[in-house]
Design an enzyme around this catalytic site. Structure first.
Site, PDB file in Angstrom:
ATOM      1  N   ASN A  25       5.333  10.160  -2.411  1.00 47.61           N
ATOM      2  CA  ASN A  25       4.222  11.074  -2.137  1.00 47.61           C
ATOM      3  C   ASN A  25       4.572  12.545  -2.292  1.00 47.61           C
ATOM      4  O   ASN A  25       3.685  13.369  -2.464  1.00 47.61           O
ATOM      5  CB  ASN A  25       3.684  10.820  -0.723  1.00 47.61           C
ATOM      6  CG  ASN A  25       4.782  10.731   0.305  1.00 47.61           C
ATOM      7  OD1 ASN A  25       5.639   9.850   0.232  1.00 47.61           O
ATOM      8  ND2 ASN A  25       4.793  11.645   1.240  1.00 47.61           N
ATOM      9  N   CYS A  75      14.135  24.224   3.374  1.00 45.41           N
ATOM     10  CA  CYS A  75      15.168  24.784   4.219  1.00 45.41           C
ATOM     11  C   CYS A  75      15.097  26.295   4.122  1.00 45.41           C
ATOM     12  O   CYS A  75      15.563  26.894   3.167  1.00 45.41           O
ATOM     13  CB  CYS A  75      16.534  24.316   3.733  1.00 45.41           C
ATOM     14  SG  CYS A  75      17.852  24.821   4.804  1.00 45.41           S
ATOM     15  N   SER A  91      -4.051   2.076   0.622  1.00 45.58           N
ATOM     16  CA  SER A  91      -4.933   2.848   1.492  1.00 45.58           C
ATOM     17  C   SER A  91      -6.075   3.433   0.662  1.00 45.58           C
ATOM     18  O   SER A  91      -5.822   4.109  -0.342  1.00 45.58           O
ATOM     19  CB  SER A  91      -4.121   3.972   2.137  1.00 45.58           C
ATOM     20  OG  SER A  91      -4.948   4.774   2.934  1.00 45.58           O
ATOM     21  N   THR A 137     -12.699  -5.823  14.952  1.00 41.97           N
ATOM     22  CA  THR A 137     -13.917  -5.941  14.148  1.00 41.97           C
ATOM     23  C   THR A 137     -13.726  -5.237  12.805  1.00 41.97           C
ATOM     24  O   THR A 137     -13.280  -4.086  12.760  1.00 41.97           O
ATOM     25  CB  THR A 137     -15.110  -5.334  14.918  1.00 41.97           C
ATOM     26  OG1 THR A 137     -15.233  -6.032  16.153  1.00 41.97           O
ATOM     27  CG2 THR A 137     -16.408  -5.433  14.122  1.00 41.97           C
ATOM     28  N   GLY A 142      -2.909   2.865   5.298  1.00 45.05           N
ATOM     29  CA  GLY A 142      -1.528   2.719   4.840  1.00 45.05           C
ATOM     30  C   GLY A 142      -0.533   2.615   5.987  1.00 45.05           C
ATOM     31  O   GLY A 142       0.411   1.808   5.930  1.00 45.05           O
ATOM     32  N   THR A 143      -0.722   3.405   7.004  1.00 44.24           N
ATOM     33  CA  THR A 143       0.230   3.414   8.122  1.00 44.24           C
ATOM     34  C   THR A 143       0.263   2.049   8.798  1.00 44.24           C
ATOM     35  O   THR A 143       1.345   1.499   9.063  1.00 44.24           O
ATOM     36  CB  THR A 143      -0.154   4.520   9.128  1.00 44.24           C
ATOM     37  OG1 THR A 143      -0.157   5.775   8.427  1.00 44.24           O
ATOM     38  CG2 THR A 143       0.815   4.582  10.291  1.00 44.24           C
ATOM     39  N   GLN A 199       0.484   5.487  -2.721  1.00 41.31           N
ATOM     40  CA  GLN A 199       0.243   6.541  -3.712  1.00 41.31           C
ATOM     41  C   GLN A 199      -0.036   5.979  -5.106  1.00 41.31           C
ATOM     42  O   GLN A 199      -0.557   6.684  -5.960  1.00 41.31           O
ATOM     43  CB  GLN A 199       1.449   7.491  -3.787  1.00 41.31           C
ATOM     44  CG  GLN A 199       1.606   8.412  -2.589  1.00 41.31           C
ATOM     45  CD  GLN A 199       0.525   9.493  -2.514  1.00 41.31           C
ATOM     46  OE1 GLN A 199      -0.101   9.854  -3.516  1.00 41.31           O
ATOM     47  NE2 GLN A 199       0.296  10.024  -1.324  1.00 41.31           N
TER      48      GLN A 199
END
Ligand code: PLP
Length: 396
Positions: free
Chosen positions: A153, A326, A201, A239, A73-74, A181
């Site tokens: 996600n 937070c 992905s 490859t 995915g990246t 996702q």
């Protein structure tokens, strides 16, 4: 670790399916040829790669020559954004994305800003949705690309991709969607949707890790991200990961074939989980109540910290996901929760919790999660130590 632990972190990654595993085995052992070789080992591998391409194309409603294999995915997201910017950079330098994209898109967009592109990060409503009218209003004469994720996600919200895409197409702007996702979990049809670029992905739909694909519409001549040996019609050198692409195709085909059966089952489990968790005090659902990934239930607990909660759940045999909240002395709040307006007062701890179910989860497991969660919350609430927060960069 107990043997009967429950895996409820399918948005992070999924178990390899037996079908994918069996399909990969020959290409890990006897058929180990390089698909670029012209001898029999090579031609065997090449045939497997082209069969895989055909299967992935069919599962997405694409043509076979619109599928390019990548490392995941990246890479697909990076290629889509950097490639589109290079392709259309002379026509304009404005890109539109959202405040809730995965870092694979968000950080790439920030990188493009450093290279002189102007990026608009669209805000989202409290459910994490972007309205098509909002996108239409943000498109300028110099807009070259829109990138909006199919499903988020962290909170599972699904975007109205066909309508968003239509708004971009009306103005001749390229449209990319990060469907990492969503692929294998909700129906996708690139042609019906009208998208130009779509990332996926394998490890998110019971395929192997380190392999993915980018759908590139035939009209879009995307320049390469990787240069080298000229594989993938010189658009993506390196490859080919033969067992990987074979496993991905088998997993995606299986997910699409089983979707009619799996979707209602997983949705029922998710809704039972949501109903049960929302009965607890100090909890909010994050994301859209219905327009969300079938398996993803995400919450926000007040007066609790994320790490102690995930740790307590883990000790109770439940593997769940958390994001950074937070909290006193900890890092930045979740960009996604902040964008959706789910904010906590300064120095007040709050824990996001993501329980993501998949094809292999059962109704009994959901009941066990619901039984064990209150105790884990009590344990986490009693936790006095302020632990370093989860790094959002690691949030998949
Ligand atoms: N985009 C989204 C929405 C994701 O959830 C992920 C998951 O990590 C990625 C991109 C990156 O995919 P990969 O892990 O294959 O690099």
């Amino acid at each position: 670790m107990t043997e009967n632990r429950i895996y409820a972190d399918n948005a992070a990654t999924t178990a390899l399916s037996d079908t994918a595993f069996e399909a990969m085995l020959p290409y890990l052992r006897e058929s180990y040829g390089n698909p670029s070789s012209i001898h029999s080992f090579g031609t065997e591998a090449k045939r497997a790669v082209e069969d895989a391409r055909k299967a992935v194309a069919e599962a997405l409603g694409a043509r076979v020559n619109e599928i390019y294999f990548t490392s995941g995915g990246t890479e697909s997201d990076n290629w889509a954004l950097l490639g589109a910017a290079a392709l259309r950079g002379r026509q304009g330098r404005h890109i539109i994305t959202t405040e809730i994209e995965h870092n694979a898109v968000y950080r790439t967009a920030q990188q493009l800003e450093k290279q002189g592109y102007d990026v608009t990060y669209l805000p989202v409503d409290r459910y994490g949705r972007v309205a098509p009218e909002q996108l239409a209003a943000a498109i300028r004469e110099d807009t070259i690309l829109v990138s909006i994720m199919t499903a988020n996600n962290e909170i599972g919200t699904l975007q109205p991709i066909p309508a968003l895409c239509e708004a971009a197409k009306k103005r001749g702007v390229l449209f990319h969607t990060d469907a990492v996702q969503a692929a294998g979990h909700v129906p996708i049809n690139v042609r019906a949707w009208g998208v130009d670029l779509l990332s996926l992905s394998a490890h998110k739909f019971h395929g192997p890790k380190g392999v993915g694909a980018l759908y590139v519409n035939l009209r879009t001549v995307l320049p390469p991200l990787l240069y080298g040996g000229g594989q993938e019609k010189s658009r993506r050198s390196g490859t080919t990961n033969v067992p990987g692409v074979v496993g991905m195709a088998a997993a995606l085909g299986e997910a699409v074939r089983e979707m009619d059966k799996a979707l209602p089952k997983i949705t029922t489990l998710r809704d039972r989980l949501i109903d049960g968790v929302l009965k607890l005090p100090g909890v909010k659902l994050t994301g859209h109540p219905t327009e969300r990934l079938p398996g993803l239930a995400s919450f926000y607990f007040e007066n609790i910290q994320a790490e102690p909660l995930v740790t307590a759940l883990n000790e109770a045999g439940i593997c769940a996901g958390a994001g950074s909240a937070c909290s006193a002395g900890s890092g930045e709040p979740s960009r996604v929760l902040k964008a959706a307006g789910i904010l906590v007062e300064n120095n007040k701890p709050a824990a996001p919790l993501r329980l993501s179910l998949g094809r292999y989860n059962t109704a009994a497991e959901v009941e066990t999660i619901l039984e064990r969660l209150p105790q884990a919350l009590i344990k986490a609430a009693a936790e006095r130590v302020i632990l370093p927060s989860v790094n959002l960069d690691d949030y998949d």
